[in-house]
Scaffold this motif. Structure first.
Motif, short mmCIF file in Angstrom:
data_model
loop_
_atom_site.label_atom_id
_atom_site.label_comp_id
_atom_site.label_asym_id
_atom_site.label_seq_id
_atom_site.Cartn_x
_atom_site.Cartn_y
_atom_site.Cartn_z
N THR A 73 5.35 1.46 -1.37
CA THR A 73 4.19 1.91 -0.61
C THR A 73 4.06 1.06 0.64
O THR A 73 3.75 -0.13 0.56
CB THR A 73 2.92 1.82 -1.47
N GLU A 74 4.34 1.65 1.79
CA GLU A 74 4.51 0.91 3.04
C GLU A 74 3.35 -0.04 3.35
O GLU A 74 2.19 0.27 3.15
CB GLU A 74 4.69 1.87 4.21
N ASN A 75 3.72 -1.21 3.86
CA ASN A 75 2.76 -2.23 4.30
C ASN A 75 1.83 -2.70 3.19
O ASN A 75 0.78 -3.29 3.47
CB ASN A 75 1.94 -1.71 5.49
N SER A 76 2.20 -2.46 1.93
CA SER A 76 1.39 -2.94 0.82
C SER A 76 1.91 -4.30 0.36
O SER A 76 3.06 -4.67 0.62
CB SER A 76 1.44 -1.96 -0.35
N HIS A 101 -8.03 3.51 -1.18
CA HIS A 101 -6.82 2.97 -1.80
C HIS A 101 -5.57 3.55 -1.15
O HIS A 101 -5.55 4.69 -0.71
CB HIS A 101 -6.83 3.27 -3.30
N LEU A 102 -4.53 2.72 -1.12
CA LEU A 102 -3.24 3.15 -0.59
C LEU A 102 -2.65 4.23 -1.48
O LEU A 102 -2.82 4.20 -2.71
CB LEU A 102 -2.29 1.96 -0.50
N LEU A 103 -1.92 5.15 -0.85
CA LEU A 103 -1.30 6.25 -1.59
C LEU A 103 0.12 5.87 -2.00
O LEU A 103 0.88 5.30 -1.20
CB LEU A 103 -1.27 7.52 -0.73
N ASP A 104 0.48 6.22 -3.21
CA ASP A 104 1.82 5.93 -3.71
C ASP A 104 2.87 6.64 -2.85
O ASP A 104 2.73 7.81 -2.49
CB ASP A 104 1.94 6.41 -5.15
N TYR A 105 3.94 5.93 -2.54
CA TYR A 105 4.97 6.46 -1.65
C TYR A 105 5.73 7.63 -2.24
O TYR A 105 6.32 8.44 -1.51
CB TYR A 105 5.95 5.36 -1.23
N GLU A 118 -0.39 9.89 -4.79
CA GLU A 118 -1.63 9.64 -5.51
C GLU A 118 -2.16 8.24 -5.19
O GLU A 118 -1.39 7.33 -4.88
CB GLU A 118 -1.39 9.77 -7.02
N PRO A 119 -3.49 8.06 -5.27
CA PRO A 119 -4.06 6.73 -4.99
C PRO A 119 -3.53 5.67 -5.97
O PRO A 119 -3.35 5.94 -7.16
CB PRO A 119 -5.57 6.94 -5.18
N THR A 120 -3.27 4.49 -5.45
CA THR A 120 -2.83 3.35 -6.25
C THR A 120 -4.01 2.39 -6.43
O THR A 120 -5.12 2.67 -5.99
CB THR A 120 -1.68 2.60 -5.55
#
Length: 269
Positions: free
Chosen positions: A47-50, A107-111, A115-117
């Motif tokens: 997940t980018e930039n996470s 929330h960040l989205l799974d790459y 879906e939200p992580t």
């Protein structure tokens, strides 16, 4: 702790960009073996930039990770590729119009699934604390005219607070951004981002006059398209070349000094 306010007055009195050579682990632009740089931490394998994606890249053994930094409404430094959170989170809005607390309600989205992580947008400080010199950091600032006032000084202060000067490199498409970084602290390397060079100009979001004297202070020119002839000219001028974004190992050029990739696992095997 180094304080930025102590050095600004003297540096701002210089009308010409300093010719001082940058120092640190990544100040050498021309290299025998290209640096492997994980673009957004490796955007095709995490997940980018996470924080989790960046941590994975560090554990893979990359030379550097690359991130993008924006400024929130309350002046916090937020790591996200876009100026909005629409694509990468389950929220919507421009980063500059939202406080950090507001941004972190999303929330960040799974790459893979979209879906939200459990993860939220990280701050620059959190990324610096994670890296802690284990690899280098290529830090990009995207900035439009009148946007993110003072972001360069704010970023530098974070770098000083975490004593990260030895392993950070700044980059931007925006000439005013890299010029400002270089004026404020010429010991930290800066890279110039372009899409390609066409004759006497380069495309970097617009058409900008290009010559090696103008960019003589940069460590590398990071470009999407480059030929062996262009790299040779850069090397003759003492400037390295990075290629972005290389997502197929067999298409990686063997004549550049850095490979910026979304699949760092393939390059560090």
């Amino acid at each position: 702790m180094r304080r930025l306010g102590l050095i600004i007055p003297a540096l701002l009195s210089c009308a010409i960009l300093s010719a001082q050579k940058p120092s640190g682990r990544f100040a050498e632009g021309i290299r025998q073996t290209p640096l492997i740089i994980a673009h957004r931490g490796g955007a095709l394998i995490g997940t980018e930039n996470s924080i989790s994606c960046l941590d994975n890249a560090i554990k893979l053994g990359v030379d550097m990770v690359e991130i993008d930094v924006h400024m929130s409404l309350d002046g916090k430094l937020v790591v996200c590729h876009d100026a909005t959170i629409d694509r990468t989170t389950d929220g919507k809005g421009r980063i500059e119009s939202m406080t950090l607390d507001s941004l972190r309600t999303f929330h960040l989205l799974d790459y893979k699934t979209g879906e939200p992580t459990d993860e939220v947008l990280p701050t620059l400080g959190e990324v610096l604390a994670l890296i802690h010199g284990q690899c280098g950091l290529l830090l990009e600032v995207k900035k439009e005219k009148g946007q993110y006032e003072g972001i360069e000084a704010a970023i530098l202060q974070e770098i000083y607070d975490f004593e990260a000067q030895d392993w950070v490199v700044f980059q931007s498409f925006n000439d005013s951004v890299i010029e400002k970084f270089h004026e404020l602290d010429p010991s930290i390397p800066v890279d110039k981002l372009i899409v390609c060079r066409i004759g006497a100009h380069c495309i970097d979001g617009g058409m900008v006059k290009f010559n090696f004297k103008k960019y003589g202070y940069v460590t590398r020119i990071n470009t999407m398209m480059c030929s062996k002839a262009f790299v040779k000219k850069c090397h003759k001028a003492g400037i390295g070349v990075g290629k972005w974004t290389v997502n197929k190992k067999k298409k990686a050029p063997d004549y550049v000094d850095a490979i910026i990739t979304n699949i760092p696992d393939e390059f560090v095997k």
